[in-house]
Design a protein around this motif. Structure first.
Motif, PDB file in Angstrom:
ATOM      1  N   CYS A   1      -0.037   4.215   2.435  1.00  0.00           N
ATOM      2  CA  CYS A   1       0.289   3.909   3.835  1.00  0.00           C
ATOM      3  C   CYS A   1       1.799   3.916   4.053  1.00  0.00           C
ATOM      4  O   CYS A   1       2.299   4.325   5.105  1.00  0.00           O
ATOM      5  CB  CYS A   1      -0.297   2.556   4.239  1.00  0.00           C
TER       6      CYS A   1
ATOM      7  N   LEU B   1      -3.393  -1.377  -4.443  1.00  0.00           N
ATOM      8  CA  LEU B   1      -2.137  -1.967  -3.990  1.00  0.00           C
ATOM      9  C   LEU B   1      -1.193  -2.246  -5.150  1.00  0.00           C
ATOM     10  O   LEU B   1      -1.627  -2.524  -6.272  1.00  0.00           O
ATOM     11  CB  LEU B   1      -2.405  -3.257  -3.213  1.00  0.00           C
TER      12      LEU B   1
ATOM     13  N   SER C   1      -0.084  -1.438   8.015  1.00  0.00           N
ATOM     14  CA  SER C   1      -0.913  -1.517   6.818  1.00  0.00           C
ATOM     15  C   SER C   1      -0.090  -1.565   5.532  1.00  0.00           C
ATOM     16  O   SER C   1      -0.642  -1.439   4.448  1.00  0.00           O
ATOM     17  CB  SER C   1      -1.872  -0.316   6.771  1.00  0.00           C
TER      18      SER C   1
ATOM     19  N   SER D   1      -6.622  -3.395   0.608  1.00  0.00           N
ATOM     20  CA  SER D   1      -6.029  -2.651   1.709  1.00  0.00           C
ATOM     21  C   SER D   1      -7.116  -2.179   2.665  1.00  0.00           C
ATOM     22  O   SER D   1      -8.275  -2.040   2.289  1.00  0.00           O
ATOM     23  CB  SER D   1      -5.251  -1.433   1.181  1.00  0.00           C
TER      24      SER D   1
ATOM     25  N   SER E   1      -7.003   1.955  -0.705  1.00  0.00           N
ATOM     26  CA  SER E   1      -6.103   2.368  -1.785  1.00  0.00           C
ATOM     27  C   SER E   1      -5.767   1.194  -2.694  1.00  0.00           C
ATOM     28  O   SER E   1      -5.841   0.023  -2.296  1.00  0.00           O
ATOM     29  CB  SER E   1      -4.811   2.947  -1.195  1.00  0.00           C
TER      30      SER E   1
ATOM     31  N   CYS F   1       0.866  -1.175   0.000  1.00  0.00           N
ATOM     32  CA  CYS F   1       0.000   0.000   0.000  1.00  0.00           C
ATOM     33  C   CYS F   1       0.906   1.229   0.000  1.00  0.00           C
ATOM     34  O   CYS F   1       1.485   1.591   1.035  1.00  0.00           O
ATOM     35  CB  CYS F   1      -0.915  -0.014   1.216  1.00  0.00           C
TER      36      CYS F   1
END
Length: 221
Positions: free
Chosen positions: A119, A141, A127, A135, A139, A116
């Motif tokens: 993150c 990935l 995360s 995720s 969002s 992610c």
């Protein structure tokens, strides 16, 4: 699981009681024992799914009902849609090693990793990485490739997956596994009340995927 995987076999020597026509114990090398030990790495949900796929499905108590409940629930009932897949296709943490087995029972797809990026940029460690394409923040990935850590003490082709390659084991009908020795053999025969070794006959078997799935460790009631 691919069809060619199911056609593979492993060799097994068994001692059969001549009068009762029953297997007393087996003499097994690393290939067979590694397969047995691999059962302990398989997630419970995967075991339920695999047993349901057999020509004569095995019921594991209420776990079959629990598995069916997840299958039948609509995705909108889950926290995230991917949760249903996570429960039904649970990853085997030792899946990469199990794919080295002569007979790999777990047919779950190889584990993929996703990062992610949002993150990661915010340094939210919990995360960052996922084994499913989803995720917690919603969002998109990014697929990642992780390199295995080299292990100089392991030489491919010499050692087994879980046990050393030069070992031989005694496997009983109730799946107790011990190093094969004269003492262990006599102790087992004494416990079974077999005092005359003439009653035993050694036979060689070719064990395939279907026969492994019918072993007692899968016949849980």
């Amino acid at each position: 699981m691919a069809s060619n995987e199911q056609k593979k076999i492993v060799k097994l020597n068994v001692m059969v009681h001549r009068k009762l026509n029953q297997v007393v114990f087996a003499e097994a090398d690393k290939d067979f024992v590694d397969i047995l030990f691999s059962f302990l790495t398989i997630p419970l949900g995967t075991i339920v799914r695999l047993l349901r796929k057999q020509s004569h499905p095995t019921v594991i108590g209420s776990l079959n009902n629990l598995h069916s409940s997840v299958e039948n629930l609509e995705k909108r009932r889950f926290q995230k849609e991917i949760c249903k897949t996570m429960l039904l296709r649970t990853r085997n943490a030792y899946g990469d090693e199990c794919r080295k087995l002569e007979l790999n029972i777990d047919d779950t797809e190889p584990t993929s990793f996703y990062l992610c990026q949002p993150c990661a940029s915010r340094r939210i460690g919990a995360s960052l990485l996922s084994t499913f394409d989803s995720s917690s923040c919603g969002s998109r990935l990014t697929p990642m490739t992780l390199r295995s850590r080299p292990n100089g003490s392991e030489v491919d082709g010499e050692d087994g997956v879980f046990v050393k390659g030069n070992a031989t084991f005694l496997v009983t009908d109730d799946l107790q596994v011990t190093p094969l020795s004269t003492l262990a053999t006599f102790r087992l025969l004494n416990n079974l009340g077999i005092t005359d070794a003439v009653l035993l006959e050694k036979k060689s078997l070719d064990v395939d995927f279907e026969q492994v799935m019918k072993s007692r460790c899968c016949q849980i009631t």
